[in-house]
Design a protein around this motif. Sequence first.
Motif, mmCIF file in Angstrom:
data_model
loop_
_atom_site.group_PDB
_atom_site.id
_atom_site.type_symbol
_atom_site.label_atom_id
_atom_site.label_comp_id
_atom_site.label_asym_id
_atom_site.label_seq_id
_atom_site.Cartn_x
_atom_site.Cartn_y
_atom_site.Cartn_z
ATOM 1 N N LEU A 41 0.413 -1.146 -0.005
ATOM 2 C CA LEU A 41 0.205 0.044 -0.137
ATOM 3 C C LEU A 41 0.803 1.421 0.017
ATOM 4 C CD1 LEU A 41 -2.688 1.845 0.596
ATOM 5 C CD2 LEU A 41 -1.923 1.143 2.500
ATOM 6 N N ILE A 42 0.678 2.439 -0.978
ATOM 7 C CA ILE A 42 1.675 3.381 -1.182
ATOM 8 C C ILE A 42 0.628 4.414 -0.127
ATOM 9 C CG2 ILE A 42 2.941 4.699 -2.576
ATOM 10 C CD1 ILE A 42 3.883 2.738 -4.073
ATOM 11 N N ILE A 43 1.150 4.918 0.463
ATOM 12 C CA ILE A 43 0.498 6.957 0.687
ATOM 13 C C ILE A 43 0.844 7.412 -0.268
ATOM 14 C CG2 ILE A 43 -0.717 7.620 2.647
ATOM 15 C CD1 ILE A 43 -2.221 4.891 2.735
ATOM 16 N N ALA A 44 0.016 8.209 -0.833
ATOM 17 C CA ALA A 44 0.434 9.218 -1.732
ATOM 18 C C ALA A 44 0.103 10.733 -1.702
ATOM 19 C CB ALA A 44 0.530 8.706 -2.719
ATOM 20 N N VAL A 45 0.830 11.799 -1.184
ATOM 21 C CA VAL A 45 0.350 13.437 -1.562
ATOM 22 C C VAL A 45 -0.428 13.152 -2.689
ATOM 23 C CG1 VAL A 45 1.929 13.378 0.458
ATOM 24 C CG2 VAL A 45 2.413 14.254 -1.542
ATOM 25 N N ALA A 46 -0.960 14.210 -2.952
ATOM 26 C CA ALA A 46 -1.215 14.726 -4.604
ATOM 27 C C ALA A 46 -0.013 15.644 -4.771
ATOM 28 C CB ALA A 46 -1.947 16.330 -4.053
ATOM 29 N N GLU B 290 3.653 15.734 6.924
ATOM 30 C CA GLU B 290 3.987 17.166 5.761
ATOM 31 C C GLU B 290 4.033 17.297 4.285
ATOM 32 O OE1 GLU B 290 7.255 20.127 5.892
ATOM 33 O OE2 GLU B 290 5.345 21.568 7.562
ATOM 34 N N MET B 291 2.929 18.011 3.557
ATOM 35 C CA MET B 291 3.311 17.362 2.467
ATOM 36 C C MET B 291 4.659 18.572 1.861
ATOM 37 S SD MET B 291 0.912 17.490 -1.037
ATOM 38 C CE MET B 291 -0.147 19.049 -0.284
ATOM 39 N N LYS B 292 5.255 18.334 0.881
ATOM 40 C CA LYS B 292 6.409 19.206 0.737
ATOM 41 C C LYS B 292 6.561 19.754 -0.702
ATOM 42 C CE LYS B 292 9.219 17.681 3.878
ATOM 43 N NZ LYS B 292 10.941 16.710 4.126
ATOM 44 N N SER B 293 6.677 20.767 -1.452
ATOM 45 C CA SER B 293 6.446 20.964 -2.319
ATOM 46 C C SER B 293 7.968 21.042 -3.284
ATOM 47 C CB SER B 293 6.418 22.942 -2.858
ATOM 48 O OG SER B 293 6.552 22.860 -4.411
ATOM 49 N N GLY B 294 8.145 19.912 -4.530
ATOM 50 C CA GLY B 294 9.369 20.100 -5.990
ATOM 51 C C GLY B 294 8.367 21.544 -6.781
ATOM 52 N N ASN B 295 7.450 21.888 -6.633
ATOM 53 C CA ASN B 295 7.211 23.133 -7.904
ATOM 54 C C ASN B 295 7.834 24.172 -7.512
ATOM 55 O OD1 ASN B 295 6.977 24.757 -9.803
ATOM 56 N ND2 ASN B 295 4.844 24.100 -9.915
ATOM 57 N N LEU B 296 9.909 24.124 -7.810
ATOM 58 C CA LEU B 296 9.687 25.796 -7.102
ATOM 59 C C LEU B 296 9.542 26.824 -8.059
ATOM 60 C CD1 LEU B 296 12.813 24.182 -5.513
ATOM 61 C CD2 LEU B 296 10.799 25.169 -4.175
ATOM 62 N N GLU B 297 9.105 26.817 -9.382
ATOM 63 C CA GLU B 297 9.227 27.830 -10.613
ATOM 64 C C GLU B 297 8.309 28.853 -9.768
ATOM 65 O OE1 GLU B 297 6.818 28.028 -15.209
ATOM 66 O OE2 GLU B 297 7.412 25.931 -13.892
ATOM 67 N N ILE B 298 8.796 30.067 -10.737
ATOM 68 C CA ILE B 298 8.099 31.037 -10.156
ATOM 69 C C ILE B 298 7.776 31.911 -11.984
ATOM 70 C CG2 ILE B 298 8.420 33.145 -9.756
ATOM 71 C CD1 ILE B 298 11.095 32.379 -7.980
ATOM 72 N N THR B 299 6.836 32.004 -11.459
ATOM 73 C CA THR B 299 5.958 32.876 -12.825
ATOM 74 C C THR B 299 5.232 34.429 -12.439
ATOM 75 O OG1 THR B 299 3.591 32.619 -12.440
ATOM 76 C CG2 THR B 299 5.000 30.683 -13.390
ATOM 77 N N SER C 269 7.916 7.590 -0.194
ATOM 78 C CA SER C 269 8.295 7.225 -1.219
ATOM 79 C C SER C 269 7.457 8.609 -2.493
ATOM 80 C CB SER C 269 8.275 5.826 -2.223
ATOM 81 O OG SER C 269 7.116 5.433 -2.047
ATOM 82 N N LYS C 270 6.204 8.435 -1.968
ATOM 83 C CA LYS C 270 5.085 9.650 -2.746
ATOM 84 C C LYS C 270 4.877 10.742 -1.729
ATOM 85 C CE LYS C 270 5.290 7.224 -6.375
ATOM 86 N NZ LYS C 270 5.957 7.841 -8.073
ATOM 87 N N SER C 271 5.834 11.403 -1.076
ATOM 88 C CA SER C 271 5.536 12.037 -0.287
ATOM 89 C C SER C 271 5.816 13.892 -0.725
ATOM 90 C CB SER C 271 6.192 12.170 0.950
ATOM 91 O OG SER C 271 7.619 12.746 0.870
ATOM 92 N N ILE C 272 6.235 14.226 -1.783
ATOM 93 C CA ILE C 272 6.653 15.388 -2.257
ATOM 94 C C ILE C 272 6.189 15.337 -3.233
ATOM 95 C CG2 ILE C 272 8.216 16.420 -4.292
ATOM 96 C CD1 ILE C 272 10.647 15.266 -2.383
ATOM 97 N N ASN C 273 5.476 16.548 -3.729
ATOM 98 C CA ASN C 273 4.132 17.846 -4.432
ATOM 99 C C ASN C 273 4.919 18.442 -5.576
ATOM 100 O OD1 ASN C 273 2.440 19.137 -6.185
ATOM 101 N ND2 ASN C 273 0.865 19.073 -4.604
#
Length: 389
Positions: free
Chosen positions: A6-11, A258-267, A234-238
């Motif tokens: 069972l893999i518990i994943a974040v969005a 805690e869900m961590k962000s993997g998107n550091l792009e700036i628009t 294994s699936k804790s980074i959004n």
Amino acid sequence: MDNNKLIIAVAGSGKTTSLVKEALKEKDGRILITTYTIANKEEIRKKFFKINKCIPENITVQTWFSFLLQHGVKPFQGTFNEDLFDYEIKGLRLVNEKSGFWFRNKKAKKDIYYSEYKNFKEHYFSKEQKIYSDKLSKFVVKCNEKSNGAVIDRLSRIYTHIFIDEVQDLAGYDLEILKFLFECKSNILLVGDPRQVTYLTHHEMKYGKYKAGKIKEFVLKECQKEICEIDETSKSINYRCVPAICKLSNKLYPDFSEMKSGNLEITGHDGVFLIRQNDIDVYLHKYNPIQLQNSRKETNINKKYKVINFGESKGLEFKRVLIYPTKPFINWLKNNYYSLKPISRSKFYVAITRAKFSVGIVYDYRENCNIMGIEKFSLNKEEEKENKN
């Protein structure tokens, strides 16, 4: 334990993509990938075509209901009840409430439903000979019991691997089927996000305490010890949402990791914003977000721009979203201790985490309204930004 996981994943963690890639690794066996909604089934199919250009012959993708009807009901219906040997089941009758209504006892002010033991066919089937969706998994469980486990044994001989996506949507007797699958010869992989319970397969009382996304608790408390490995890391980074969106999402579920962000792009327009009613049209024109509503009863929607319901957006991804919130959600935004119903909490989590860069929330805020982590959008501020640039 080696063949069950069972893999518990974040969005936004790429769980569906990982599921597809895992299936593509298996060249020899036969793989079933099943999920609750038709929309998610189509998303899985799209992933296959994007990654592999096609779905290999050894892989089957179908909805949970279709899977149960094909493999659990029709091959064993006569074994469960001999009256069904010559009975043509003409598909599924999708219901959103308890099925098999008989009559209303006005004196007792109580609805009476057909009994499984006294009115078998009426209990399970509509007049059109379609099996009720809320009785489907119960029917399969009973078939398996009557046939001494033949339903699950047959499945394990057909499929070497069974993958279930969005496992948090399963409820009631579905969970009993999971218990059976854990004990069969097939390799079972479950993937889901307990925060995203916007739909349930049905509202059966069985295992009711686990229906609010408590799949981990079900495995730990109701299944044999060490029968299933649980992976929560294994699936804790959004990789979809920028940090500000992840921080707001984490507040909805403070008891989860805690869900961590993997998107550091700036628009230039990133994060979470409050949008006044009078600014909606300008905001839509400037940033073109997808509008997300709780229900089709929402009256302030601008029909010139795309709009979908919270639940329908699950599994989808957009650059920007504009949310039309319910009053309870606004109350929660102003006070995170405000009590939200589980379904409302899940819907808002789903809605927020659809966006990569910005989330707009429609609310006629006052100037003295300050919510940590959320900016107030105004035309004057936007003009000031543009003048500086």
